[in-house]
Design an enzyme around this catalytic site. Structure first.
Site, PDB file in Angstrom:
ATOM      1  N   LYS A   1       0.848  -1.190   0.000  1.00  0.00           N
ATOM      2  CA  LYS A   1       0.000   0.000   0.000  1.00  0.00           C
ATOM      3  C   LYS A   1       0.883   1.239   0.000  1.00  0.00           C
ATOM      4  O   LYS A   1       1.930   1.277   0.645  1.00  0.00           O
ATOM      5  CB  LYS A   1      -0.923   0.006   1.217  1.00  0.00           C
ATOM      6  CG  LYS A   1      -1.950  -1.124   1.201  1.00  0.00           C
ATOM      7  CD  LYS A   1      -2.882  -1.033   2.386  1.00  0.00           C
ATOM      8  CE  LYS A   1      -3.880  -2.185   2.408  1.00  0.00           C
ATOM      9  NZ  LYS A   1      -4.791  -2.124   3.581  1.00  0.00           N
TER      10      LYS A   1
ATOM     11  N   HIS B   1       1.432   7.060   2.433  1.00  0.00           N
ATOM     12  CA  HIS B   1       0.699   8.308   2.233  1.00  0.00           C
ATOM     13  C   HIS B   1       0.799   9.223   3.458  1.00  0.00           C
ATOM     14  O   HIS B   1       1.488   8.903   4.435  1.00  0.00           O
ATOM     15  CB  HIS B   1      -0.770   8.017   1.877  1.00  0.00           C
ATOM     16  CG  HIS B   1      -1.497   7.189   2.893  1.00  0.00           C
ATOM     17  ND1 HIS B   1      -1.857   7.668   4.133  1.00  0.00           N
ATOM     18  CD2 HIS B   1      -1.951   5.910   2.853  1.00  0.00           C
ATOM     19  CE1 HIS B   1      -2.493   6.742   4.811  1.00  0.00           C
ATOM     20  NE2 HIS B   1      -2.571   5.650   4.073  1.00  0.00           N
TER      21      HIS B   1
ATOM     22  N   HIS C   1       0.562   8.038   7.048  1.00  0.00           N
ATOM     23  CA  HIS C   1       1.685   7.337   7.676  1.00  0.00           C
ATOM     24  C   HIS C   1       2.697   8.308   8.293  1.00  0.00           C
ATOM     25  O   HIS C   1       3.526   7.916   9.113  1.00  0.00           O
ATOM     26  CB  HIS C   1       2.421   6.470   6.649  1.00  0.00           C
ATOM     27  CG  HIS C   1       1.579   5.358   6.093  1.00  0.00           C
ATOM     28  ND1 HIS C   1       1.288   5.243   4.760  1.00  0.00           N
ATOM     29  CD2 HIS C   1       0.963   4.317   6.702  1.00  0.00           C
ATOM     30  CE1 HIS C   1       0.523   4.174   4.570  1.00  0.00           C
ATOM     31  NE2 HIS C   1       0.313   3.605   5.730  1.00  0.00           N
TER      32      HIS C   1
END
Length: 572
Positions: A126, A129, A132
């Site tokens: 994933k 982004h 995070h």
């Protein structure tokens, strides 16, 4: 010198039945220096001493014995106000900064004891982004602050590299994936497949069942599933490492969820032996009704493990491996119940170190109020944000200082620093609505403002030395620091004195924003001094005293920025 402790030691004999520590806790810093440098409100003592607050303050003033560190005392409206000897205060504070330099503000509170900090922990396959960023930088700052205060820190990136989502991704890849596309596009293609799986599963629920069965095969070490999983992990780690390098973050361990696969069986058996595990409709769980919590599910009906299983196993492993003083978990506040549940499971298992487990929750990031969601594609890539911040900084440099050396490096330091500082300037539990305009706004109380103040101190010190590097003022003993008695200089010195205390508060409260806000306060105080008090004056003694103050600010800003993971350039 700890002036609160010194004052408390001078007052304890005058306040019957109150300990020195209790008095020290009462002492505060008045918001207005005209009300004293230190003040003790006497209101809480009134009931115990059976006297009016002002009467207590007056008695303390009458019994006060002179001390070189204190200039005078006053009793005003129930407050016992104390004014410091400004010359000695300047010598004490600046002397300590100039002597300790990069160690100024540090302490040996931890005495080498181990602190385990679990932070960042993105999910494999994933995109990294903006959501995070919070866990990564809050955790990184907590690590640096504890290390600065004498703890041996172990930073763990507990990668989300296990779970049903990998069953979903394997199913998606086998149905719609292409090896060449994954190798070319990397994590972006993996995320596209993950999103497609959920889009298709909305119309075909059988895909969810297939994904769960696929994950069970993965747990059973199916060769094909395991090969694909390892490939997805390798691709993801390359992407993550690129982000960590840009952010200046590193870890001591990358033991993700999968690391505990061969360790969970023993924990499940231990739960059974301790009669904590019970069956419910084919699943295995720990009842927590007595603690007003839903049960902690440990084994699913299909035999698969869950986050509770892996987190309990990981905590037991970490305690055996590191014998930690504290284990800190940095995640968003939405996971608070999950941590309360498995912390309680650890306690019920009889482990007395369960009290050493700490969850550090932080507010969620949303896009104009909409929750971030990888499966819905509703995210902003961190790389995109950092790239734009660096580019904006480069444009500002081109406009204002086109001849700057190492422009690209400075643009990276300031651009990335702006994003980190912006995140850490908020109280960590505050929810954040992401805005491009706010994220890329470098005006006001921002990281670039603090960095520019550091640059200003470096420039002054270079100019003082004829441009040939930064001049180091002599030791405090060789300087006439009694000349720094004006209110602007004293305001800066008061801020410098507070640095150690603020860092300690940030550690105990697990709140990096205390350091960030302190740095803004110090920068503002110094800039007032800079504008009101010429530094490179003809009077040699005054010049050296003021340069010592400049050097002390440079050191402290640098130390503070380092603690929150922001670089301190010397030129901008």
């Amino acid at each position: 010198m700890n002036y609160k402790s010194l004052l408390a030691s001078r007052l304890v004999s005058q306040v019957e039945g109150v300990s020195e520590d209790a008095i020290a806790e009462l002492i505060e810093y008045p918001p207005n220096p005209q009300m004293g440098d230190l003040s003790m409100p006497c209101f809480k003592l009134s009931k115990q001493l059976r006297k009016a607050p002002q009467a207590i303050a007056e008695e303390l003033k009458e019994r006060w014995e002179a001390h070189p560190a204190f200039e005078r005392v006053e009793a005003v409206s129930g407050y016992f106000n104390v004014y410091l000897n400004r010359g000695q205060f300047a010598a004490d504070v600046l002397g300590e900064v100039l002597e300790l330099k990069e160690s100024f503000g540090s302490q040996n509170i931890g005495q080498g004891r181990n602190i385990v900090i679990d932070f960042s922990s993105p999910n494999i396959a994933k995109t990294f982004h903006i959501g995070h960023l919070r866990s990564t930088m809050i955790g990184n700052a907590i690590y640096k602050i504890h290390e600065f205060l004498g703890y041996n820190c172990v930073g763990i990136n507990h990668l989300g590299d296990w779970g049903t989502q990998f069953g979903k991704l394997i199913v998606a890849y086998k149905q719609w994936g292409d090896q060449a596309a994954v190798e070319a596009e990397g994590i972006d293609e993996l995320q596209r497949l993950y999103i497609k799986f959920h889009d298709e599963a909305d119309n075909n629920p059988e895909l969810e069942t297939e994904a769960r069965l696929c994950f069970v095969r993965l747990e059973q070490r199916d060769e094909e599933a395991l090969k694909l999983w390892k490939w997805f992990v390798e691709i993801s780690l390359k992407e993550f490492e690129k982000m960590y390098a840009l952010l200046g973050v590193s870890f001591d361990s990358y033991t993700g969820e999968s690391f505990y696969n061969d360790k969970m069986e023993a924990i499940i058996e231990e739960l059974k032996q301790k009669k904590l595990l019970e069956e419910d409709d084919g699943a295995q769980l720990v009842r927590l009704d007595d603690y007003n919590m839903p049960p902690a599910l440990m084994i699913k009906k299909d035999g698969g493990t869950l986050y509770h299983t892996r987190d309990v196993t990981a905590a037991i492993y970490r305690n055996k491996t590191y014998d930690f003083e504290k284990a800190i978990y940095v995640t968003d506040a939405g996971q608070s119940l999950h941590f309360q549940q498995w912390f309680k499971v650890i306690e019920l298992m009889g482990y007395d170190w369960s009290s050493k487990l700490a969850h550090v929750p932080f507010g969620k990031v949303s896009l104009e109020g909409a929750k971030l969601s990888t499966r819905k594609g509703n995210v902003i890539r961190l790389e995109e944000l950092l790239t734009q911040a660096v580019e904006k900084t480069r444009e500002i440099i081109e406009e204002k200082n086109p001849n700057l050396e190492n422009r690209d490096e400075v643009a990276r330091q300031v651009g990335v620093g702006a994003i980190i500082f912006s995140d850490l300037s908020n109280n960590r539990v505050k929810d954040i609505v992401f805005s491009w305009e706010d994220a890329l706004n470098f005006d006001g109380e921002t990281g670039p403002y603090v960095q520019y103040t550091h640059v200003r101190t470096c420039s002054l010190l270079r100019r003082a030395n004829g441009g040939d590097g930064i001049e180091l003022p002599g030791s405090a003993e060789a300087l006439n620091l009694g000349l720094l008695e004006d209110s602007e200089a004293q305001g800066v010195i008061r801020q410098l004195y507070l640095f150690k205390e603020r860092v300690e508060q940030a550690m105990y409260k697990l709140e990096p924003s205390i350091v960030s806000r302190y740095l803004v306060d110090l920068a503002q105080s110094f800039n007032r001094f800079y504008h009101e008090c010429p530094i490179l004056v003809d009077d040699a003694s005054l010049r050296q005293a003021r340069l010592a103050l400049v050097k002390s600010v440079q050191i402290t800003l640098g130390n503070g920025l380092t603690l929150i993971g922001v670089e301190a350039p010397e030129k901008m």
